[in-house]
Scaffold this active site. Sequence first.
Site, PDB file in Angstrom:
ATOM      1  N   GLU A 225     100.667  72.105  27.103  1.00 53.66           N
ATOM      2  CA  GLU A 225      99.939  73.227  27.021  1.00 53.66           C
ATOM      3  C   GLU A 225      99.184  73.338  28.328  1.00 53.66           C
ATOM      4  O   GLU A 225      98.742  72.327  29.041  1.00 53.66           O
ATOM      5  CB  GLU A 225      99.061  72.905  25.644  1.00 53.66           C
ATOM      6  CG  GLU A 225      99.962  72.763  24.544  1.00 53.66           C
ATOM      7  CD  GLU A 225      98.931  72.434  23.330  1.00 53.66           C
ATOM      8  OE1 GLU A 225      97.814  72.594  23.504  1.00 53.66           O
ATOM      9  OE2 GLU A 225      99.733  71.778  22.421  1.00 53.66           O
ATOM     10  N   GLU A 336      93.893  80.838  20.584  1.00 52.30           N
ATOM     11  CA  GLU A 336      93.488  80.146  19.609  1.00 52.30           C
ATOM     12  C   GLU A 336      92.100  79.825  19.528  1.00 52.30           C
ATOM     13  O   GLU A 336      91.435  79.606  20.496  1.00 52.30           O
ATOM     14  CB  GLU A 336      94.395  78.668  19.751  1.00 52.30           C
ATOM     15  CG  GLU A 336      94.018  77.857  18.614  1.00 52.30           C
ATOM     16  CD  GLU A 336      94.738  76.457  18.954  1.00 52.30           C
ATOM     17  OE1 GLU A 336      94.414  75.397  18.135  1.00 52.30           O
ATOM     18  OE2 GLU A 336      95.476  76.206  19.715  1.00 52.30           O
TER      19      GLU A 336
END
Length: 421
Positions: A225, A336
């Site tokens: 990520e 997120e």
Amino acid sequence: MAAAYFSRNRLRLGFLFVVLCVSLLSCAARQPSTQKLKVHKHLKRLNKKPVKTIQSPDGDFIDCVHITQQPAFDHPFLKDHKIQMRPNYHPKGLYDDNKVKTESNEREYSIKQLWHVNGMCPEDTIPIRRTKEDDVLRASSVKRYGKKKHTSIVDPRIIPKSADPDLVNESGHQHAIAYVEGEKFYGAKATMNVWEPKIQQPNEFSLSQIWILGGSFGEDLNSIEAGWQVSPDLYGDNNTRLFTYWTSDAYQATGCYNLLCSGFIQINNNIAMGASISPVSAYRNSQYDISILVWKDQKEGNWWMQFGNGYVLGYWPSFLFSYLADSASMIEWGGEVVNSEPDGQHTTTQMGSGRFPEEGFGKASYFRNIQVVDKENNLKAPKEIGTFTEQSNCYDVQTGSNSDWGHYFYYGGPGKNPNCP
């Protein structure tokens, strides 16, 4: 006679007890707690001896550490590793970001990291944000410092029912993402604008990133990520920071943010993982964006990361992973947040700009020119893009496509509002 004997012994025992108590209290005052010893030991392991130190205007200390002394080489499998100073191949078909036209007469702006104003790291070193004692003490434990929770990933193919708040808020993590699946992927790229979302609770965060995923969404998930985040718990402030993350077991024991464990090997002396990004976008004002590319060097097997046009930052060695040792099975792009619901209601923690996607350019946050890397090492437009969000009244996502931005999407939202109780 006997009474006098026992009385004298009681006095002696009482005296010894007092001496022992005073001694123990004195030792306790002199010796740090077990927790503090653990923290200091961890800091010593993380903070390598610098060649040079630069203090950033935001209070960070950036240590310029010799490239061979970085945390990656604490890993037993990297003891005799020869650093790969450049990738064998770059993906072909990159967008030339200098030629990409954008909306609303947007000009190209340069994003830097705050610490650059006070100096740069010399060659053969890498910049590492120094970990402070307070950083570690904010974590639930020394062992969990720098790690995400197991519940921070969601399988977008299993859409929860928005009407079931218990299911949505089971982990507290909420997303607004675009994704592709169904083939083998060897990397992904995107350009995303950078914001400074407001975080209601210190144990919450807001991020925007690319996920490179392999395996199932069970305990064997592999993930790489990269993106930007605001995380008061991790960094101790509300600054927007560049970050990376990796795990090979669904965030259980392996992996960490940035360089907070051994794994990622950095080769670049200009960019510090976890350091503040400046400037950031403003509502109805200048928009600042960053490009991130992650791709697999199929000759060596390592996964590389590039920031912007010219900063190849380093790589994750292939042995760290099981599924990603071959390829990725899903790519995700988007936002997120953590919604901790401290009073039983949704928090006002923002995702992206804190505005809903329908507000568009200059107001909402976006990902543009999203691409995937195929087996032939070509960057190409993704097919059949899916979208996912747990509660679209809190955070949403809308995709589009045009000749300037290729495949793009706007995403984000304010969290708590009249339609998101």
